[in-house]
Motif scaffolding. Structure first.
Motif, mmCIF file in Angstrom:
data_model
loop_
_atom_site.group_PDB
_atom_site.id
_atom_site.type_symbol
_atom_site.label_atom_id
_atom_site.label_comp_id
_atom_site.label_asym_id
_atom_site.label_seq_id
_atom_site.Cartn_x
_atom_site.Cartn_y
_atom_site.Cartn_z
ATOM 1 N N UNK A 292 0.803 -1.227 0.000
ATOM 2 C CA UNK A 292 0.000 0.000 0.000
ATOM 3 C C UNK A 292 0.835 1.276 0.000
ATOM 4 N N UNK A 293 2.030 1.227 0.595
ATOM 5 C CA UNK A 293 2.856 2.427 0.691
ATOM 6 C C UNK A 293 3.638 2.729 -0.585
ATOM 7 N N UNK A 294 3.596 1.816 -1.567
ATOM 8 C CA UNK A 294 4.353 2.026 -2.802
ATOM 9 C C UNK A 294 3.820 3.255 -3.538
ATOM 10 N N UNK A 295 4.721 4.175 -3.884
ATOM 11 C CA UNK A 295 4.303 5.382 -4.597
ATOM 12 C C UNK A 295 4.013 5.101 -6.064
ATOM 13 N N UNK A 296 4.658 4.052 -6.606
ATOM 14 C CA UNK A 296 4.432 3.658 -7.994
ATOM 15 C C UNK A 296 4.834 2.191 -8.134
ATOM 16 N N UNK A 339 10.346 -27.108 -15.745
ATOM 17 C CA UNK A 339 10.019 -26.377 -16.964
ATOM 18 C C UNK A 339 9.588 -24.953 -16.653
ATOM 19 N N UNK A 340 8.814 -24.761 -15.593
ATOM 20 C CA UNK A 340 8.379 -23.412 -15.234
ATOM 21 C C UNK A 340 9.551 -22.560 -14.757
ATOM 22 N N UNK A 341 10.462 -23.179 -14.042
ATOM 23 C CA UNK A 341 11.617 -22.440 -13.531
ATOM 24 C C UNK A 341 12.482 -21.880 -14.661
ATOM 25 N N UNK A 342 12.439 -22.528 -15.812
ATOM 26 C CA UNK A 342 13.237 -22.071 -16.952
ATOM 27 C C UNK A 342 12.591 -20.907 -17.709
ATOM 28 N N UNK A 343 11.377 -20.543 -17.363
ATOM 29 C CA UNK A 343 10.666 -19.466 -18.068
ATOM 30 C C UNK A 343 11.050 -18.092 -17.518
ATOM 31 N N UNK A 344 10.834 -17.031 -18.316
ATOM 32 C CA UNK A 344 11.079 -15.673 -17.809
ATOM 33 C C UNK A 344 10.252 -15.406 -16.559
ATOM 34 N N UNK A 345 10.850 -14.701 -15.609
ATOM 35 C CA UNK A 345 10.208 -14.444 -14.312
ATOM 36 C C UNK A 345 10.355 -12.976 -13.933
ATOM 37 N N UNK A 346 9.299 -12.396 -13.349
ATOM 38 C CA UNK A 346 9.369 -11.041 -12.839
ATOM 39 C C UNK A 346 8.651 -10.960 -11.499
ATOM 40 N N UNK A 347 9.257 -10.226 -10.588
ATOM 41 C CA UNK A 347 8.582 -9.844 -9.355
ATOM 42 C C UNK A 347 8.111 -8.409 -9.521
ATOM 43 N N UNK A 348 6.846 -8.160 -9.229
ATOM 44 C CA UNK A 348 6.295 -6.813 -9.403
ATOM 45 C C UNK A 348 5.726 -6.328 -8.073
ATOM 46 N N UNK A 349 6.073 -5.116 -7.713
ATOM 47 C CA UNK A 349 5.553 -4.484 -6.505
ATOM 48 C C UNK A 349 4.467 -3.509 -6.917
ATOM 49 N N UNK A 354 -5.035 1.472 -9.308
ATOM 50 C CA UNK A 354 -5.364 0.419 -10.265
ATOM 51 C C UNK A 354 -4.864 0.732 -11.671
ATOM 52 N N UNK A 355 -5.025 1.991 -12.120
ATOM 53 C CA UNK A 355 -4.578 2.326 -13.476
ATOM 54 C C UNK A 355 -3.065 2.227 -13.600
ATOM 55 N N UNK A 356 -2.341 2.734 -12.613
ATOM 56 C CA UNK A 356 -0.882 2.636 -12.654
ATOM 57 C C UNK A 356 -0.441 1.172 -12.636
ATOM 58 N N UNK A 357 -1.095 0.363 -11.808
ATOM 59 C CA UNK A 357 -0.766 -1.063 -11.756
ATOM 60 C C UNK A 357 -1.036 -1.735 -13.100
ATOM 61 N N UNK A 358 -2.188 -1.408 -13.698
ATOM 62 C CA UNK A 358 -2.552 -2.021 -14.976
ATOM 63 C C UNK A 358 -1.550 -1.651 -16.066
ATOM 64 N N UNK A 359 -1.192 -0.377 -16.149
ATOM 65 C CA UNK A 359 -0.223 0.062 -17.157
ATOM 66 C C UNK A 359 1.122 -0.623 -16.947
ATOM 67 N N UNK A 360 1.530 -0.730 -15.685
ATOM 68 C CA UNK A 360 2.829 -1.336 -15.389
ATOM 69 C C UNK A 360 2.817 -2.824 -15.734
ATOM 70 N N UNK A 361 1.747 -3.524 -15.389
ATOM 71 C CA UNK A 361 1.667 -4.955 -15.692
ATOM 72 C C UNK A 361 1.646 -5.194 -17.194
ATOM 73 N N UNK A 362 0.937 -4.330 -17.924
ATOM 74 C CA UNK A 362 0.901 -4.480 -19.383
ATOM 75 C C UNK A 362 2.289 -4.284 -19.978
ATOM 76 N N UNK A 363 3.025 -3.269 -19.521
ATOM 77 C CA UNK A 363 4.381 -3.046 -20.014
ATOM 78 C C UNK A 363 5.314 -4.185 -19.613
ATOM 79 N N UNK A 364 5.111 -4.716 -18.416
ATOM 80 C CA UNK A 364 5.933 -5.852 -17.978
ATOM 81 C C UNK A 364 5.710 -7.049 -18.887
#
Length: 374
Positions: A292-296, A339-349, A354-364
């Motif tokens: 919740x405290x994340x600014x972006x 097999x899953x471990x070999x795939x690309x992985x991202x941690x997202x904070x 909601x809009x900022x999260x959606x835009x960021x997830x789409x770009x990710x």
């Protein structure tokens, strides 16, 4: 006696639900249809659930349970008595719901008898799903604790502990144009091309008031409720009352668990406007952390799969296998994990925008090259 039937199919698994009450089979068509190809049928599959309103037979089976030595357990949050006769038939009774069960030794047929349509419909769908689960597990599938969205056949799997943001991530991406495959768990198995095939696990979707509001879905959902449409019957009455009153603050029970609106699988499309997917191939992994405290929103430190990301018989606490439907499994969990471990992985904070999260997830997702197809 007039009966109707629904055939449910996913992967190589098939189950038929038949009943003397159309409401029971219609329930299964509605519940499984968006994800497991449920449709009317006149033929029985190799495994069948027969769910009839038949108070006399329900009382007869309940008497058998009491006559034999039986155990007591909790199944689907309900006190359940389970016994077995000398021929291997399993019998069970749930006195509070006035339901009785008779399971054939070879698991080909499970009969449910009761007094009313709704408890029968819930029980029939629940046991049909367990039969499908048993067939898939015996065919080498594993169950992952993950949400999933699909684009161009490629599946983005989201992992994390309860409250990490799996459902939030899936719904934000689904609102951004992805197809929703699952919001809590999926089936996964190695395919013939060195990948991991993924199938959905149909279930009611619990979406909190805060997330509905952030997705601009609270008002249309409330209007449907005011117009007389109904959400899933397992929803707490306090939630329904709050929707009618226009209240948006989260609700909690005495145990500190949030009470949320409960959507039928088909309502994810008809009420929320989401596209649903029936299968996909794993392409990348996301590990969200809602802060919740994340600014972006931002990328976080590397994460990895853990044992908690895989369901086992021991972790399936709400639906213990009292009828032996998931015996003799042929798990390929180790292969799936590799097999899953070999795939690309991202941690997202993620924060609470909601809009900022959606835009960021789409770009990710675009950065993982998922939008171009395989």
């Amino acid at each position: 006696m007039t009966t109707t039937a629904t055939r449910i199919t996913t992967g190589k698994a098939q189950v038929t639900v038949s009943s003397n009450r159309p409401a029971v089979t219609e329930w299964s068509r509605r519940y499984f249809g968006p994800w497991w190809n449920a449709a009317p049928t006149t033929e029985e599959a190799a495994q069948t659930v027969v769910a009839n309103v038949d108070p006399g037979h329900a009382a007869h089976v309940a008497g058998i349970v009491k006559d034999f030595q039986h155990d007591e357990t909790t199944y689907a949050n309900t006190r359940t008595l389970v016994g077995q006769d000398h021929d291997g038939h399993l019998y069970a009774a749930q006195p509070a719901d006035q339901l009785s069960y008779d399971a054939a030794p070879d698991h080909s047929r499970l009969t449910i008898s009761g007094h009313h349509d709704l408890p029968l419909a819930l029980a029939a769908a629940r046991l049909a799903r367990e039969m499908i689960r048993g067939q898939l597990l015996r065919d080498g599938w594993s169950i992952l604790h993950a949400s999933a969205v699909v684009q161009n056949g490629q599946t983005l799997l989201t992992f994390g502990p309860k409250g990490a943001g799996k459902t939030t991530t899936a719904l934000l991406l689904a609102r951004a144009g992805w197809a929703l495959l699952a919001n809590d768990r999926v089936f996964a198995r190695p395919d013939n091309n060195g990948g991991v095939r993924v199938l959905p696990w149909p279930s009611a979707a619990a979406i909190g008031f805060g997330l509905l509001d952030a997705l601009d879905l609270y008002t249309p959902v409330r209007q449907r409720v005011l117009d007389g449409d109904e959400l899933h019957p397992t929803q707490h009455q306090r939630v329904t009352d709050a929707l009618k009153a226009g209240l948006r603050e989260p609700l909690w029970n005495n145990a500190g668990k949030e009470l949320k609106p409960q959507f039928f699988p088909d309502q994810l499309h008809t009420w929320l406007g989401l596209t649903l997917a029936t299968e996909g191939t794993a392409a990348a992994l996301l590990f969200p952390q809602v802060t919740p405290s994340a600014t972006a929103p931002e990328t976080g430190p590397e994460s990895a799969l853990t044992d908690d990301d895989f369901f086992t018989g021991k972790t399936e606490d709400r639906y213990p296998d009292i009828f032996g439907l998931t015996t003799h499994t042929r798990s390929q969990t180790t292969a799936v994990r590799e097999l899953l471990t070999a795939l690309p992985t991202r941690t997202v904070i993620l924060g609470h925008d909601a809009k900022a999260n959606s835009d960021f997830l789409t770009k990710t997702a675009e950065g993982l090259n998922l939008s171009e197809g395989s």
